[in-house]
Design a protein around this motif. Structure first.
Motif, PDB file in Angstrom:
ATOM      1  N   GLY A  83       0.945  -1.306   0.070  1.00  0.00           N
ATOM      2  CA  GLY A  83       0.322  -0.187   0.654  1.00  0.00           C
ATOM      3  C   GLY A  83       0.773   1.479   0.279  1.00  0.00           C
ATOM      4  N   ALA A  84       1.983   1.292   1.384  1.00  0.00           N
ATOM      5  CA  ALA A  84       2.880   2.435   0.158  1.00  0.00           C
ATOM      6  C   ALA A  84       3.417   2.819  -0.747  1.00  0.00           C
ATOM      7  CB  ALA A  84       3.963   2.024   1.759  1.00  0.00           C
ATOM      8  N   PHE A  85       3.861   1.526  -1.031  1.00  0.00           N
ATOM      9  CA  PHE A  85       4.611   1.826  -2.523  1.00  0.00           C
ATOM     10  C   PHE A  85       3.764   2.523  -3.772  1.00  0.00           C
ATOM     11  CE2 PHE A  85       7.878  -1.985  -2.214  1.00  0.00           C
ATOM     12  CZ  PHE A  85       8.789  -0.822  -2.134  1.00  0.00           C
ATOM     13  N   LEU A  86       2.588   1.845  -3.798  1.00  0.00           N
ATOM     14  CA  LEU A  86       1.163   2.372  -4.181  1.00  0.00           C
ATOM     15  C   LEU A  86       1.490   4.030  -4.218  1.00  0.00           C
ATOM     16  CD1 LEU A  86      -0.989   1.173  -6.455  1.00  0.00           C
ATOM     17  CD2 LEU A  86      -2.423   1.042  -4.847  1.00  0.00           C
ATOM     18  N   LEU A  87       1.039   4.089  -3.098  1.00  0.00           N
ATOM     19  CA  LEU A  87       0.173   6.391  -2.678  1.00  0.00           C
ATOM     20  C   LEU A  87       2.003   6.540  -3.061  1.00  0.00           C
ATOM     21  CD1 LEU A  87      -1.784   7.206  -1.825  1.00  0.00           C
ATOM     22  CD2 LEU A  87      -0.741   7.353   0.290  1.00  0.00           C
ATOM     23  N   TYR A  88       3.126   5.835  -2.170  1.00  0.00           N
ATOM     24  CA  TYR A  88       4.506   6.475  -3.511  1.00  0.00           C
ATOM     25  C   TYR A  88       4.988   6.944  -4.262  1.00  0.00           C
ATOM     26  CZ  TYR A  88       9.513   8.324  -3.310  1.00  0.00           C
ATOM     27  OH  TYR A  88      10.104   8.381  -3.409  1.00  0.00           O
ATOM     28  N   PHE A  89       4.131   6.001  -5.486  1.00  0.00           N
ATOM     29  CA  PHE A  89       3.889   5.972  -6.967  1.00  0.00           C
ATOM     30  C   PHE A  89       3.571   6.694  -7.672  1.00  0.00           C
ATOM     31  CE2 PHE A  89       7.726   2.429  -6.459  1.00  0.00           C
ATOM     32  CZ  PHE A  89       8.103   2.513  -6.534  1.00  0.00           C
ATOM     33  N   ALA A  90       2.533   6.631  -6.743  1.00  0.00           N
ATOM     34  CA  ALA A  90       1.391   7.348  -7.605  1.00  0.00           C
ATOM     35  C   ALA A  90       1.437   8.871  -6.993  1.00  0.00           C
ATOM     36  CB  ALA A  90      -0.189   7.288  -7.486  1.00  0.00           C
ATOM     37  N   GLN A  91       1.362   9.322  -5.432  1.00  0.00           N
ATOM     38  CA  GLN A  91       2.079  10.764  -5.710  1.00  0.00           C
ATOM     39  C   GLN A  91       3.796  11.540  -6.614  1.00  0.00           C
ATOM     40  OE1 GLN A  91       2.881  11.282  -1.153  1.00  0.00           O
ATOM     41  NE2 GLN A  91       3.094  14.067  -1.587  1.00  0.00           N
ATOM     42  N   PHE A  92       4.456  10.464  -6.634  1.00  0.00           N
ATOM     43  CA  PHE A  92       5.730  10.544  -7.296  1.00  0.00           C
ATOM     44  C   PHE A  92       5.351  10.965  -8.189  1.00  0.00           C
ATOM     45  CE2 PHE A  92       9.191   9.529  -9.979  1.00  0.00           C
ATOM     46  CZ  PHE A  92       9.883  10.172  -9.137  1.00  0.00           C
ATOM     47  N   MET A  93       4.552  10.166  -9.385  1.00  0.00           N
ATOM     48  CA  MET A  93       4.060  10.886 -10.383  1.00  0.00           C
ATOM     49  C   MET A  93       3.042  11.584 -10.655  1.00  0.00           C
ATOM     50  SD  MET A  93       6.039   8.683 -12.104  1.00  0.00           S
ATOM     51  CE  MET A  93       5.635   8.942 -13.857  1.00  0.00           C
ATOM     52  N   LEU A  94       2.534  11.965 -10.066  1.00  0.00           N
ATOM     53  CA  LEU A  94       1.270  13.261 -10.032  1.00  0.00           C
ATOM     54  C   LEU A  94       2.232  13.947  -9.661  1.00  0.00           C
ATOM     55  CD1 LEU A  94      -2.171  11.670  -8.589  1.00  0.00           C
ATOM     56  CD2 LEU A  94      -1.323  11.922 -10.584  1.00  0.00           C
ATOM     57  N   GLY A  95       3.287  14.012  -8.776  1.00  0.00           N
ATOM     58  CA  GLY A  95       4.325  15.519  -7.958  1.00  0.00           C
ATOM     59  C   GLY A  95       4.939  16.239  -9.455  1.00  0.00           C
TER      60      GLY A  95
ATOM     61  N   MET B  63       4.251  15.202 -12.609  1.00  0.00           N
ATOM     62  CA  MET B  63       3.580  16.257 -13.922  1.00  0.00           C
ATOM     63  C   MET B  63       2.352  16.865 -13.636  1.00  0.00           C
ATOM     64  SD  MET B  63       1.668  12.473 -15.554  1.00  0.00           S
ATOM     65  CE  MET B  63       0.686  11.604 -14.006  1.00  0.00           C
ATOM     66  N   PHE B  64       1.952  17.411 -12.989  1.00  0.00           N
ATOM     67  CA  PHE B  64       0.639  17.917 -11.889  1.00  0.00           C
ATOM     68  C   PHE B  64       1.809  19.348 -10.894  1.00  0.00           C
ATOM     69  CE2 PHE B  64      -2.128  15.450 -13.614  1.00  0.00           C
ATOM     70  CZ  PHE B  64      -2.061  15.693 -14.656  1.00  0.00           C
ATOM     71  N   GLY B  65       2.473  18.949 -10.281  1.00  0.00           N
ATOM     72  CA  GLY B  65       3.426  19.298  -9.265  1.00  0.00           C
ATOM     73  C   GLY B  65       2.752  20.039  -8.373  1.00  0.00           C
ATOM     74  N   PHE B  66       1.650  19.075  -7.478  1.00  0.00           N
ATOM     75  CA  PHE B  66       1.686  18.544  -6.387  1.00  0.00           C
ATOM     76  C   PHE B  66       1.644  17.945  -5.219  1.00  0.00           C
ATOM     77  CE2 PHE B  66      -2.800  16.573  -6.367  1.00  0.00           C
ATOM     78  CZ  PHE B  66      -2.915  16.716  -8.131  1.00  0.00           C
ATOM     79  N   ARG B  67       1.257  18.315  -4.295  1.00  0.00           N
ATOM     80  CA  ARG B  67       1.457  16.659  -2.894  1.00  0.00           C
ATOM     81  C   ARG B  67      -0.149  16.580  -2.452  1.00  0.00           C
ATOM     82  NH1 ARG B  67       7.708  15.382  -1.511  1.00  0.00           N
ATOM     83  NH2 ARG B  67       8.234  15.645  -3.431  1.00  0.00           N
ATOM     84  N   LEU B  68       0.018  16.116  -1.769  1.00  0.00           N
ATOM     85  CA  LEU B  68      -1.485  16.003  -0.267  1.00  0.00           C
ATOM     86  C   LEU B  68      -0.539  16.138   0.509  1.00  0.00           C
ATOM     87  CD1 LEU B  68      -2.703  12.191  -1.482  1.00  0.00           C
ATOM     88  CD2 LEU B  68      -3.457  14.760  -2.210  1.00  0.00           C
ATOM     89  N   TRP B  69      -0.225  15.119   1.402  1.00  0.00           N
ATOM     90  CA  TRP B  69       1.059  15.327   2.433  1.00  0.00           C
ATOM     91  C   TRP B  69       2.357  14.916   2.426  1.00  0.00           C
ATOM     92  CZ3 TRP B  69      -3.549  11.910   1.939  1.00  0.00           C
ATOM     93  CH2 TRP B  69      -5.066  12.669   2.382  1.00  0.00           C
ATOM     94  N   SER B  70       2.608  15.288   4.056  1.00  0.00           N
ATOM     95  CA  SER B  70       4.116  15.304   4.013  1.00  0.00           C
ATOM     96  C   SER B  70       4.426  13.430   3.692  1.00  0.00           C
ATOM     97  CB  SER B  70       4.726  15.164   5.122  1.00  0.00           C
ATOM     98  OG  SER B  70       4.583  13.857   6.385  1.00  0.00           O
ATOM     99  N   LEU B  71       5.647  12.923   3.278  1.00  0.00           N
ATOM    100  CA  LEU B  71       5.674  11.340   2.957  1.00  0.00           C
ATOM    101  C   LEU B  71       5.587  10.464   3.517  1.00  0.00           C
ATOM    102  CD1 LEU B  71       8.638  12.112   0.199  1.00  0.00           C
ATOM    103  CD2 LEU B  71       6.183  11.379  -0.928  1.00  0.00           C
ATOM    104  N   GLY B  72       5.764  10.744   5.133  1.00  0.00           N
ATOM    105  CA  GLY B  72       5.732   9.814   5.969  1.00  0.00           C
ATOM    106  C   GLY B  72       4.210   9.985   6.747  1.00  0.00           C
TER     107      GLY B  72
ATOM    108  N   LEU C 212      -1.016   6.470   6.118  1.00  0.00           N
ATOM    109  CA  LEU C 212      -2.696   6.228   5.656  1.00  0.00           C
ATOM    110  C   LEU C 212      -2.047   5.479   4.694  1.00  0.00           C
ATOM    111  CD1 LEU C 212      -3.513  10.177   5.703  1.00  0.00           C
ATOM    112  CD2 LEU C 212      -4.006   8.685   7.202  1.00  0.00           C
ATOM    113  N   ALA C 213      -1.295   5.245   4.017  1.00  0.00           N
ATOM    114  CA  ALA C 213      -1.393   4.083   2.540  1.00  0.00           C
ATOM    115  C   ALA C 213      -1.220   3.016   3.712  1.00  0.00           C
ATOM    116  CB  ALA C 213      -0.387   4.088   2.271  1.00  0.00           C
ATOM    117  N   SER C 214      -0.329   2.298   4.643  1.00  0.00           N
ATOM    118  CA  SER C 214      -0.252   1.595   4.914  1.00  0.00           C
ATOM    119  C   SER C 214      -1.156   0.866   6.139  1.00  0.00           C
ATOM    120  CB  SER C 214       0.620   1.329   6.197  1.00  0.00           C
ATOM    121  OG  SER C 214       1.893   1.759   5.882  1.00  0.00           O
TER     122      SER C 214
END
Length: 82
Positions: free
Chosen positions: A39-51, A53-62, A67-69
């Protein structure tokens, strides 16, 4: 990037172990840790790609790792229970 990914994996493993030790899940230690890391991998890579492409982040990486776990622990095991 690699240190962030390593931190994400470590946080996910800790969340998996703590959730199993506290009785939140009854999957077994290894299964809970694998679910959390997935779950953490999935959200990390989704946020990495969205960040990228579009330049935004949801929360801090920790926070994202925790939350993903927890989300993966709630969704995956309850899907297969009767």
């Amino acid at each position: 990037m690699y240190m962030t990914l390593l931190g994400t994996v470590m946080i996910a493993a800790i969340v998996g172990a703590v959730s199993e030790k506290s009785g939140f899940t009854r999957n077994g230690y290894l299964q809970s840790i694998i679910i959390c890391i997935g779950g953490a991998f999935l959200l990390y890579f989704a946020q990495f790609m969205l960040g990228r492409m579009f330049g935004f982040r949801l929360w801090s990486l920790g926070t994202n790792a925790v939350l993903a776990s927890v989300g993966a622990l709630i969704i995956v095991p309850t899907h297969w229970r009767n």
